[in-house]
Design a protein around this motif. Structure first.
Motif, PDB file in Angstrom:
ATOM      1  N   MET A   1       0.811  -1.192   0.000  1.00 32.83           N
ATOM      2  CA  MET A   1       0.000   0.000   0.000  1.00 32.83           C
ATOM      3  C   MET A   1       0.859   1.263   0.000  1.00 32.83           C
ATOM      4  SD  MET A   1      -3.085   0.175  -0.280  1.00 32.83           S
ATOM      5  CE  MET A   1      -4.373   1.313  -0.188  1.00 32.83           C
ATOM      6  N   THR A   2       2.005   1.213   0.691  1.00 34.41           N
ATOM      7  CA  THR A   2       2.884   2.368   0.748  1.00 34.41           C
ATOM      8  C   THR A   2       3.391   2.743  -0.637  1.00 34.41           C
ATOM      9  OG1 THR A   2       3.558   1.703   2.954  1.00 34.41           O
ATOM     10  CG2 THR A   2       4.945   3.308   1.844  1.00 34.41           C
ATOM     11  N   ILE A   3       3.710   1.741  -1.455  1.00 34.89           N
ATOM     12  CA  ILE A   3       4.177   2.009  -2.824  1.00 34.89           C
ATOM     13  C   ILE A   3       3.146   2.856  -3.562  1.00 34.89           C
ATOM     14  CG2 ILE A   3       4.601   0.952  -5.086  1.00 34.89           C
ATOM     15  CD1 ILE A   3       5.956  -1.355  -3.606  1.00 34.89           C
ATOM     16  N   TYR A   4       1.889   2.487  -3.445  1.00 35.80           N
ATOM     17  CA  TYR A   4       0.832   3.208  -4.157  1.00 35.80           C
ATOM     18  C   TYR A   4       0.665   4.635  -3.615  1.00 35.80           C
ATOM     19  CZ  TYR A   4      -0.168  -1.273  -6.237  1.00 35.80           C
ATOM     20  OH  TYR A   4      -0.052  -2.451  -6.926  1.00 35.80           O
ATOM     21  N   ASN A   5       0.889   4.815  -2.311  1.00 35.70           N
ATOM     22  CA  ASN A   5       0.792   6.157  -1.727  1.00 35.70           C
ATOM     23  C   ASN A   5       1.867   7.094  -2.285  1.00 35.70           C
ATOM     24  OD1 ASN A   5      -1.395   5.450  -0.150  1.00 35.70           O
ATOM     25  ND2 ASN A   5      -0.147   4.988   1.645  1.00 35.70           N
TER      26      ASN A   5
ATOM     27  N   PHE B   1       4.126   6.339  -5.068  1.00 38.03           N
ATOM     28  CA  PHE B   1       4.426   6.252  -6.500  1.00 38.03           C
ATOM     29  C   PHE B   1       3.201   6.008  -7.384  1.00 38.03           C
ATOM     30  CE2 PHE B   1       8.240   4.972  -4.207  1.00 38.03           C
ATOM     31  CZ  PHE B   1       9.153   5.870  -4.720  1.00 38.03           C
ATOM     32  N   GLY B   2       2.109   5.562  -6.823  1.00 34.49           N
ATOM     33  CA  GLY B   2       0.911   5.308  -7.610  1.00 34.49           C
ATOM     34  C   GLY B   2       0.830   3.894  -8.147  1.00 34.49           C
ATOM     35  N   SER B   3       1.991   3.301  -8.491  1.00 31.10           N
ATOM     36  CA  SER B   3       2.005   1.932  -9.016  1.00 31.10           C
ATOM     37  C   SER B   3       3.410   1.356  -8.931  1.00 31.10           C
ATOM     38  CB  SER B   3       1.536   1.914 -10.473  1.00 31.10           C
ATOM     39  OG  SER B   3       2.505   2.545 -11.304  1.00 31.10           O
ATOM     40  N   LYS B   4       3.495   0.057  -9.139  1.00 27.40           N
ATOM     41  CA  LYS B   4       4.809  -0.595  -9.161  1.00 27.40           C
ATOM     42  C   LYS B   4       5.604  -0.110 -10.377  1.00 27.40           C
ATOM     43  CE  LYS B   4       2.739  -4.629  -8.410  1.00 27.40           C
ATOM     44  NZ  LYS B   4       2.522  -6.065  -8.420  1.00 27.40           N
ATOM     45  N   GLU B   5       4.904   0.134 -11.465  1.00 25.66           N
ATOM     46  CA  GLU B   5       5.571   0.605 -12.677  1.00 25.66           C
ATOM     47  C   GLU B   5       6.204   1.986 -12.459  1.00 25.66           C
ATOM     48  OE1 GLU B   5       2.415  -0.665 -12.624  1.00 25.66           O
ATOM     49  OE2 GLU B   5       2.929  -2.604 -13.522  1.00 25.66           O
ATOM     50  N   ALA B   6       5.468   2.856 -11.764  1.00 26.47           N
ATOM     51  CA  ALA B   6       6.002   4.187 -11.468  1.00 26.47           C
ATOM     52  C   ALA B   6       7.222   4.083 -10.555  1.00 26.47           C
ATOM     53  CB  ALA B   6       4.931   5.066 -10.827  1.00 26.47           C
ATOM     54  N   LEU B   7       7.188   3.161  -9.606  1.00 23.09           N
ATOM     55  CA  LEU B   7       8.345   2.925  -8.735  1.00 23.09           C
ATOM     56  C   LEU B   7       9.534   2.466  -9.576  1.00 23.09           C
ATOM     57  CD1 LEU B   7       9.841   2.518  -6.052  1.00 23.09           C
ATOM     58  CD2 LEU B   7       8.746   0.265  -5.898  1.00 23.09           C
TER      59      LEU B   7
END
Length: 151
Positions: free
Chosen positions: A1-5, A7-13
């Motif tokens: 959930m932190t990734i989405y907070n 970066f928005g997505s795994k791809e953006a990360l």
């Protein structure tokens, strides 16, 4: 959930990590190119730069895939190359002309094309360099002195 907070997505990360990797690589390159060493030493670094592939965060195949599939990343890499790498290479060529380490007959354009050819084949060359020190010496001799030249 932190990734989405953040970066928005795994791809953006992945994009951010990739950009950070590119930025770090360019910073290391800039640092080396600004050292007070001969142009020959700088060129040897570029040619022999295996980029410590085993120690890096990304395999070359992953980098190529990301660049091919993502035009934003491809544009970012191209922009960094044009704005940072090319000026450093041109600066090195000027320095080489000034110090006599690069023949005045060699234009910046021909030098950059030649270096790009070497970089394009760096995987094959890197494997050969690792296996055979004599091959490495021969290739460096050809690069610096040509087929018929002498040191």
């Amino acid at each position: 959930m932190t990734i989405y907070n953040y970066f928005g997505s795994k791809e953006a990360l992945l994009k951010e990590v990739f950009k950070d990797y590119i930025d770090q690589s360019i910073s290391e390159f800039e640092e080396y190119m600004n050292k007070d060493i001969s142009v020959k030493e700088k060129i040897e670094l570029i040619i022999l730069q295996k980029r410590e592939a085993n120690k890096q965060k990304f395999a070359l195949t992953v980098i190529k895939e990301v660049m091919i599939e993502d035009s934003e990343i491809m544009d970012y890499v191209k922009r960094q190359y044009d704005e940072k790498i090319i000026p450093l290479m041109l600066q090195m060529i000027e320095e080489g002309h000034r110090t006599g380490e690069i023949s005045p007959k060699i234009t910046a354009e021909s030098f950059l094309i030649f270096m790009n050819m070497i970089i394009e084949h760096s995987k094959t060359l890197g494997e050969a360099f690792e296996k055979n020190r004599q091959f490495t010496e021969e290739m460096l001799h050809i690069f610096f002195y040509g087929l018929c030249g002498r040191p």
